[in-house]
Design a protein around this motif. Structure first.
Motif, short mmCIF file in Angstrom:
data_model
loop_
_atom_site.label_atom_id
_atom_site.label_comp_id
_atom_site.label_asym_id
_atom_site.label_seq_id
_atom_site.Cartn_x
_atom_site.Cartn_y
_atom_site.Cartn_z
N GLY A 14 40.37 8.14 -21.14
CA GLY A 14 39.43 9.24 -21.05
C GLY A 14 39.38 10.15 -22.26
O GLY A 14 38.56 11.07 -22.32
N GLY A 15 40.27 9.93 -23.22
CA GLY A 15 40.25 10.77 -24.40
C GLY A 15 39.06 10.45 -25.29
O GLY A 15 38.32 9.50 -25.07
N GLY A 16 38.90 11.27 -26.31
CA GLY A 16 37.81 11.05 -27.24
C GLY A 16 37.47 12.31 -28.00
O GLY A 16 38.23 13.28 -28.01
N LEU A 17 36.30 12.30 -28.60
CA LEU A 17 35.81 13.44 -29.37
C LEU A 17 34.87 14.26 -28.49
O LEU A 17 33.95 13.72 -27.87
CB LEU A 17 35.06 12.94 -30.60
N VAL A 18 35.12 15.54 -28.43
CA VAL A 18 34.28 16.43 -27.62
C VAL A 18 34.05 17.71 -28.40
O VAL A 18 34.92 18.16 -29.16
CB VAL A 18 34.96 16.71 -26.25
N GLN A 19 32.89 18.30 -28.22
CA GLN A 19 32.57 19.54 -28.91
C GLN A 19 33.23 20.73 -28.22
O GLN A 19 33.47 20.70 -27.01
CB GLN A 19 31.05 19.74 -28.94
N PRO A 20 33.51 21.76 -28.97
CA PRO A 20 34.05 22.98 -28.35
C PRO A 20 33.15 23.46 -27.21
O PRO A 20 31.91 23.46 -27.34
CB PRO A 20 34.06 23.98 -29.51
N GLN B 263 41.24 17.34 -15.57
CA GLN B 263 39.88 17.78 -15.90
C GLN B 263 39.98 18.92 -16.90
O GLN B 263 40.61 19.94 -16.62
CB GLN B 263 39.16 18.25 -14.64
N MET B 264 39.37 18.70 -18.04
CA MET B 264 39.45 19.67 -19.13
C MET B 264 38.06 20.27 -19.34
O MET B 264 37.13 19.57 -19.73
CB MET B 264 39.92 18.99 -20.42
N ASN B 265 37.93 21.55 -19.08
CA ASN B 265 36.66 22.25 -19.28
C ASN B 265 36.83 23.32 -20.35
O ASN B 265 37.92 23.77 -20.63
CB ASN B 265 36.20 22.90 -17.97
N SER B 266 35.69 23.71 -20.91
CA SER B 266 35.69 24.77 -21.93
C SER B 266 36.75 24.50 -23.00
O SER B 266 37.53 25.39 -23.36
CB SER B 266 35.94 26.15 -21.28
N VAL B 267 36.76 23.28 -23.49
CA VAL B 267 37.80 22.90 -24.45
C VAL B 267 37.64 23.65 -25.76
O VAL B 267 36.53 24.08 -26.13
CB VAL B 267 37.81 21.38 -24.69
N LYS B 268 38.76 23.81 -26.44
CA LYS B 268 38.82 24.54 -27.70
C LYS B 268 39.42 23.63 -28.77
O LYS B 268 40.15 22.68 -28.44
CB LYS B 268 39.71 25.78 -27.54
N PRO B 269 39.17 23.93 -30.02
CA PRO B 269 39.77 23.10 -31.10
C PRO B 269 41.29 23.01 -30.98
O PRO B 269 41.86 21.97 -31.30
CB PRO B 269 39.34 23.84 -32.37
N GLU B 270 41.91 24.05 -30.50
CA GLU B 270 43.37 24.03 -30.36
C GLU B 270 43.86 23.13 -29.22
O GLU B 270 45.07 22.92 -29.07
CB GLU B 270 43.93 25.44 -30.17
N GLY C 153 63.26 6.74 -11.65
CA GLY C 153 63.45 7.38 -12.95
C GLY C 153 62.18 7.95 -13.55
O GLY C 153 61.23 8.26 -12.84
N THR C 154 62.22 8.06 -14.87
CA THR C 154 61.15 8.74 -15.61
C THR C 154 60.34 7.74 -16.42
O THR C 154 60.90 6.85 -17.07
CB THR C 154 61.76 9.80 -16.54
N TYR C 155 59.03 7.93 -16.40
CA TYR C 155 58.13 7.05 -17.14
C TYR C 155 57.15 7.87 -17.97
O TYR C 155 56.73 8.96 -17.56
CB TYR C 155 57.34 6.16 -16.17
N TRP C 156 56.81 7.31 -19.12
CA TRP C 156 55.83 7.93 -20.01
C TRP C 156 54.74 6.94 -20.35
O TRP C 156 54.99 5.75 -20.53
CB TRP C 156 56.50 8.36 -21.33
N GLY C 157 53.53 7.46 -20.47
CA GLY C 157 52.46 6.66 -21.02
C GLY C 157 52.44 6.80 -22.53
O GLY C 157 53.17 7.61 -23.11
N ARG C 158 51.60 6.02 -23.18
CA ARG C 158 51.53 6.06 -24.64
C ARG C 158 50.62 7.16 -25.14
O ARG C 158 50.68 7.53 -26.32
CB ARG C 158 51.06 4.71 -25.18
N GLY C 159 49.76 7.64 -24.29
CA GLY C 159 48.91 8.76 -24.68
C GLY C 159 47.49 8.38 -25.01
O GLY C 159 47.16 7.23 -25.28
N THR C 160 46.65 9.40 -24.97
CA THR C 160 45.25 9.26 -25.35
C THR C 160 44.87 10.45 -26.23
O THR C 160 45.26 11.58 -25.95
CB THR C 160 44.34 9.17 -24.11
N GLN C 161 44.15 10.17 -27.29
CA GLN C 161 43.80 11.21 -28.26
C GLN C 161 42.61 12.02 -27.77
O GLN C 161 41.58 11.46 -27.38
CB GLN C 161 43.47 10.58 -29.61
N VAL C 162 42.76 13.32 -27.84
CA VAL C 162 41.66 14.24 -27.56
C VAL C 162 41.40 15.04 -28.82
O VAL C 162 42.32 15.67 -29.36
CB VAL C 162 41.97 15.19 -26.39
N THR C 163 40.18 15.00 -29.30
CA THR C 163 39.80 15.75 -30.49
C THR C 163 38.64 16.66 -30.15
O THR C 163 37.59 16.20 -29.68
CB THR C 163 39.40 14.81 -31.64
N VAL C 164 38.84 17.94 -30.37
CA VAL C 164 37.80 18.93 -30.10
C VAL C 164 37.27 19.43 -31.44
O VAL C 164 37.98 20.11 -32.18
CB VAL C 164 38.33 20.10 -29.25
#
Length: 116
Positions: free
Chosen positions: A8-14, A81-88, A103-114
């Motif tokens: 679900g990550g990606g490039l999104v505008q502020p 759910q991420m709303n009103s995203v900011k560059p930070e 135990g504990t598990y981690w995913g590899r992650g998804t990049q979010v760029t605002v």
């Protein structure tokens, strides 16, 4: 071996919105506390939000009122759910599951760029 996979990550505008998903390969979410973390370049990893097995949520001050975490145990999915995203908010977002027996598990992650 349980795997967590974010999407679900990606490039999104502020000011825009994005919904991240975390899928588990096994049926662990129903008994696991799950968290979303993020790490920006040059920064420490930080907790964004977490959710208990009963559905109680906790948010970092920086995202309160803008992000909402939820879970669907039947589908082994957790959402952010991420709303009103900011560059930070730009970072790699990872999900983490802590199961009392497995135990504990981690995913590899998804990049979010605002960015505009």
């Amino acid at each position: 071996q349980v795997q967590l996979v974010e999407s679900g990550g990606g490039l999104v505008q502020p000011g825009g919105s994005l919904r991240l998903s975390c899928a588990a390969s096994g049926s662990i979410f129903s008994a696991a506390a799950v968290g979303w973390y993020r790490q920006a370049p040059g920064s420490e990893r930080e907790l964004v939000a977490d959710i208990t097995t009963r559905g109680s949520t906790n948010y970092a001050d920086s995202v309160k009122g803008r992000f909402t975490m939820s879970r669907d145990n039947a589908k082994n999915l957790v959402y952010l759910q991420m709303n009103s995203v900011k560059p930070e908010d730009t970072a790699v977002y990872c999900c983490n599951a802590v199961h009392p027996y497995y135990g504990t598990y981690w995913g590899r992650g998804t990049q979010v760029t605002v960015s505009s």
